[in-house]
Design an enzyme around this catalytic site. Structure first.
Site, PDB file in Angstrom:
ATOM      1  N   CYS A 120       0.861  -1.180   0.000  1.00  0.00           N
ATOM      2  CA  CYS A 120       0.000   0.000   0.000  1.00  0.00           C
ATOM      3  C   CYS A 120       0.897   1.229   0.000  1.00  0.00           C
ATOM      4  O   CYS A 120       2.079   1.141   0.322  1.00  0.00           O
ATOM      5  CB  CYS A 120      -0.905   0.012   1.232  1.00  0.00           C
ATOM      6  N   CYS A 122      -0.001   4.255   1.643  1.00  0.00           N
ATOM      7  CA  CYS A 122      -0.321   5.271   2.656  1.00  0.00           C
ATOM      8  C   CYS A 122       0.780   5.471   3.703  1.00  0.00           C
ATOM      9  O   CYS A 122       0.913   6.554   4.262  1.00  0.00           O
ATOM     10  CB  CYS A 122      -1.647   4.963   3.331  1.00  0.00           C
ATOM     11  N   CYS A 130      -3.623   6.250   0.013  1.00  0.00           N
ATOM     12  CA  CYS A 130      -3.127   4.949  -0.439  1.00  0.00           C
ATOM     13  C   CYS A 130      -2.702   4.923  -1.905  1.00  0.00           C
ATOM     14  O   CYS A 130      -2.520   3.844  -2.476  1.00  0.00           O
ATOM     15  CB  CYS A 130      -4.177   3.881  -0.168  1.00  0.00           C
ATOM     16  N   LYS A 200     -12.371  -4.583   2.145  1.00  0.00           N
ATOM     17  CA  LYS A 200     -11.798  -3.727   3.179  1.00  0.00           C
ATOM     18  C   LYS A 200     -12.697  -2.504   3.336  1.00  0.00           C
ATOM     19  O   LYS A 200     -12.892  -1.743   2.379  1.00  0.00           O
ATOM     20  CB  LYS A 200     -10.385  -3.302   2.780  1.00  0.00           C
ATOM     21  N   ARG A 210      -3.135   3.846  12.588  1.00  0.00           N
ATOM     22  CA  ARG A 210      -2.597   5.045  11.932  1.00  0.00           C
ATOM     23  C   ARG A 210      -1.549   5.718  12.796  1.00  0.00           C
ATOM     24  O   ARG A 210      -0.655   6.382  12.293  1.00  0.00           O
ATOM     25  CB  ARG A 210      -3.744   5.956  11.508  1.00  0.00           C
ATOM     26  N   ARG A 222     -10.778   7.878   3.585  1.00  0.00           N
ATOM     27  CA  ARG A 222     -10.502   6.869   2.566  1.00  0.00           C
ATOM     28  C   ARG A 222     -11.778   6.336   1.907  1.00  0.00           C
ATOM     29  O   ARG A 222     -11.762   5.293   1.269  1.00  0.00           O
ATOM     30  CB  ARG A 222      -9.735   5.703   3.184  1.00  0.00           C
ATOM     31  N   GLU A 238     -16.568  -7.515  -4.613  1.00  0.00           N
ATOM     32  CA  GLU A 238     -15.131  -7.226  -4.469  1.00  0.00           C
ATOM     33  C   GLU A 238     -14.327  -8.525  -4.358  1.00  0.00           C
ATOM     34  O   GLU A 238     -13.273  -8.678  -4.975  1.00  0.00           O
ATOM     35  CB  GLU A 238     -14.872  -6.369  -3.215  1.00  0.00           C
ATOM     36  N   LYS A 253     -11.935  -7.263   6.236  1.00  0.00           N
ATOM     37  CA  LYS A 253     -11.310  -6.392   7.232  1.00  0.00           C
ATOM     38  C   LYS A 253     -12.200  -5.189   7.479  1.00  0.00           C
ATOM     39  O   LYS A 253     -12.628  -4.577   6.510  1.00  0.00           O
ATOM     40  CB  LYS A 253      -9.953  -5.945   6.684  1.00  0.00           C
ATOM     41  N   SER A 279      -6.573  -3.081  14.574  1.00  0.00           N
ATOM     42  CA  SER A 279      -6.017  -2.367  15.727  1.00  0.00           C
ATOM     43  C   SER A 279      -7.082  -1.891  16.712  1.00  0.00           C
ATOM     44  O   SER A 279      -6.896  -2.004  17.924  1.00  0.00           O
ATOM     45  CB  SER A 279      -5.185  -1.178  15.234  1.00  0.00           C
ATOM     46  N   TYR A 318      -3.097  -8.881  16.481  1.00  0.00           N
ATOM     47  CA  TYR A 318      -2.047  -8.398  17.379  1.00  0.00           C
ATOM     48  C   TYR A 318      -1.942  -9.279  18.625  1.00  0.00           C
ATOM     49  O   TYR A 318      -1.051  -9.083  19.438  1.00  0.00           O
ATOM     50  CB  TYR A 318      -2.315  -6.923  17.736  1.00  0.00           C
TER      51      TYR A 318
HETATM   52  C1  PBG Z   1      -2.960   0.251   4.862  1.00  0.00           C
HETATM   53  C2  PBG Z   1      -3.540  -0.508   5.997  1.00  0.00           C
HETATM   54  C3  PBG Z   1      -4.329  -0.079   7.073  1.00  0.00           C
HETATM   55  C4  PBG Z   1      -4.486  -1.177   7.923  1.00  0.00           C
HETATM   56  C5  PBG Z   1      -3.837  -2.245   7.326  1.00  0.00           C
HETATM   57  N1  PBG Z   1      -3.280  -1.819   6.128  1.00  0.00           N
HETATM   58  C6  PBG Z   1      -4.828   1.271   7.422  1.00  0.00           C
HETATM   59  C7  PBG Z   1      -5.871   1.915   6.627  1.00  0.00           C
HETATM   60  O1  PBG Z   1      -6.338   1.414   5.612  1.00  0.00           O
HETATM   61  O2  PBG Z   1      -6.231   3.025   7.003  1.00  0.00           O
HETATM   62  C8  PBG Z   1      -5.219  -1.191   9.225  1.00  0.00           C
HETATM   63  C9  PBG Z   1      -4.856  -2.307  10.169  1.00  0.00           C
HETATM   64  C10 PBG Z   1      -5.322  -2.135  11.571  1.00  0.00           C
HETATM   65  O3  PBG Z   1      -6.093  -1.216  11.909  1.00  0.00           O
HETATM   66  O4  PBG Z   1      -4.897  -2.950  12.401  1.00  0.00           O
HETATM   67  N2  PBG Z   1      -3.847   0.766   3.950  1.00  0.00           N
END
Ligand code: PBG
Length: 329
Positions: A120, A122, A130, A200, A210, A222, A238, A253, A279, A318
């Site tokens: 990615c 970002c 991204c 996603k 972030r 996004r 998708e 996700k 996260s 995690y």
């Molecule tokens: C990159 C990406 C993100 C996450 C994984 N890959 C952040 C986003 O899309 O803003 C988030 C993972 C997490 O929150 O644990 N694009």
């Protein structure tokens, strides 16, 4: 047959009976640990909103990966925090970029561990989006889909050339899985699988990430590329498209707020489904546990089991190290 002939509690009477009729199980084989790598030496910087998770430098990351491998966890997924961010996110596809250096070092030290990379832009762009920013039809800056594809291809090739075992595009551009597949095949990497972040969602649950990846968007959000949380049918489309383009594993996700999407994906498609226990899902239980309001081990293992029950085979989490220890107890 109903009560009193039928009594559901008969098979719950003791732990052994419960073990016999348990329908879902979690294994260490299901776990993938996300790891963050940054420049420097001897760095182990805790991410405040994700206790027990760190930004590592390459040297400390290698030690961490040895421990991860020792716990029997099959795979890690790497996220890079570059030295410099710029408009084009150039460190994302630089051969000596932070992720490439990390891959080389881990592959030298850990022979069994599968090294997956998040593909990615970002984390590498100064605007935190991204992909490549251009003005859209309304004259507002937005991520340009087709211009971004080339950079994602270059990033994937850089990672695989450095030794990555699998790439995981997380940008949500249309057509990127197909482009990456073609490029990998052209370069002689036809045996490298793609795990697509297929469904996603534009989620508030990415908040702590972030901070971890130092990648918040500097303007807007996004939602012109990540999915609307309201949409299930669109998620299935998708996933279908990423499979047609050559994805080997498809991901949903976040995980817990989207268990219905995981279930549909598992029912509709035969390839392995991954789910990202993101996260924010981690941070909220950690915070409640720190206050003594929840039992962390119990709610973490219950969350992971629920994601399995919904139909995921693989879980990015995690809690991977803790879960591996808890499963071994
Ligand atoms: C990159 C990406 C993100 C996450 C994984 N890959 C952040 C986003 O899309 O803003 C988030 C993972 C997490 O929150 O644990 N694009």
């Amino acid at each position: 047959m109903s009560f009193p002939i039928t009594r559901m509690r008969r098979l719950r009477r003791n732990a052994t009976l419960r073990r016999m009729v348990r329908e879902t199980s979690l294994s260490v084989d299901d776990l993938i640990l996300p790891l963050f790598v940054r420049p420097g030496e001897g760095v182990k910087k805790e991410i405040s909103s994700m206790p027990g998770n760190y930004q590592w430098s390459v040297d400390t990351l290698v030690e961490e990966c040895k421990e991860v491998e020792g716990l029997g966890i099959p795979a890690v997924i790497l996220f890079g925090i570059p030295e410099h961010k710029d408009e084009q996110g150039s460190e994302a596809y630089a051969e000596d970029g932070i992720v490439c250096r990390a891959i080389e070092a881990i592959k030298r030290a850990c022979s069994e561990l599968v090294v997956i990379t998040d593909v990615c832009m970002c984390e590498y762009t100064d605007h935190g989006h991204c992909g490549v920013i251009m003005d859209n039809r309304d004259g507002n800056p937005d991520v340009d889909n087709d211009a971004t594809l080339e950079l994602l291809v270059r990033e994937s090739l850089a990672h695989v050339n450095a030794g990555a075992d699998m790439v995981a595009p997380s940008d949500m551009m249309d057509g990127r899985v197909g482009e990456i597949r073609l490029a990998l095949d052209d370069e002689g990497f036809s045996d490298v699988p793609i795990m697509a972040y297929a469904a996603k969602f534009a989620s508030g649950f990415y908040g702590p990430f972030r901070e971890a990846a130092e990648s918040p968007p500097q303007f807007g959000d996004r939602s012109s590329y990540q999915m609307d949380p309201a949409n299930l049918k669109e998620a299935i489309r998708e996933i279908e498209l990423d499979i047609e383009e050559g994805a080997d594993i498809v991901m949903v996700k976040p995980a817990l707020p989207y268990l219905d999407v995981i279930r549909r994906a598992a029912d509709d498609f035969e390839l392995p489904i991954a789910a990202y226990n993101v996260s924010g899902e981690f941070a909220m239980l950690k915070a409640a546990a720190a206050k003594g309001w929840l039992d962390e081990k119990r709610v973490a293992m219950e969350s992971l089991l629920s994601i399995k029950r919904a139909g995921a085979k693989l879980i990015l989490t995690y809690w991977a190290k803790d879960a591996a220890k808890w499963l071994a107890e």
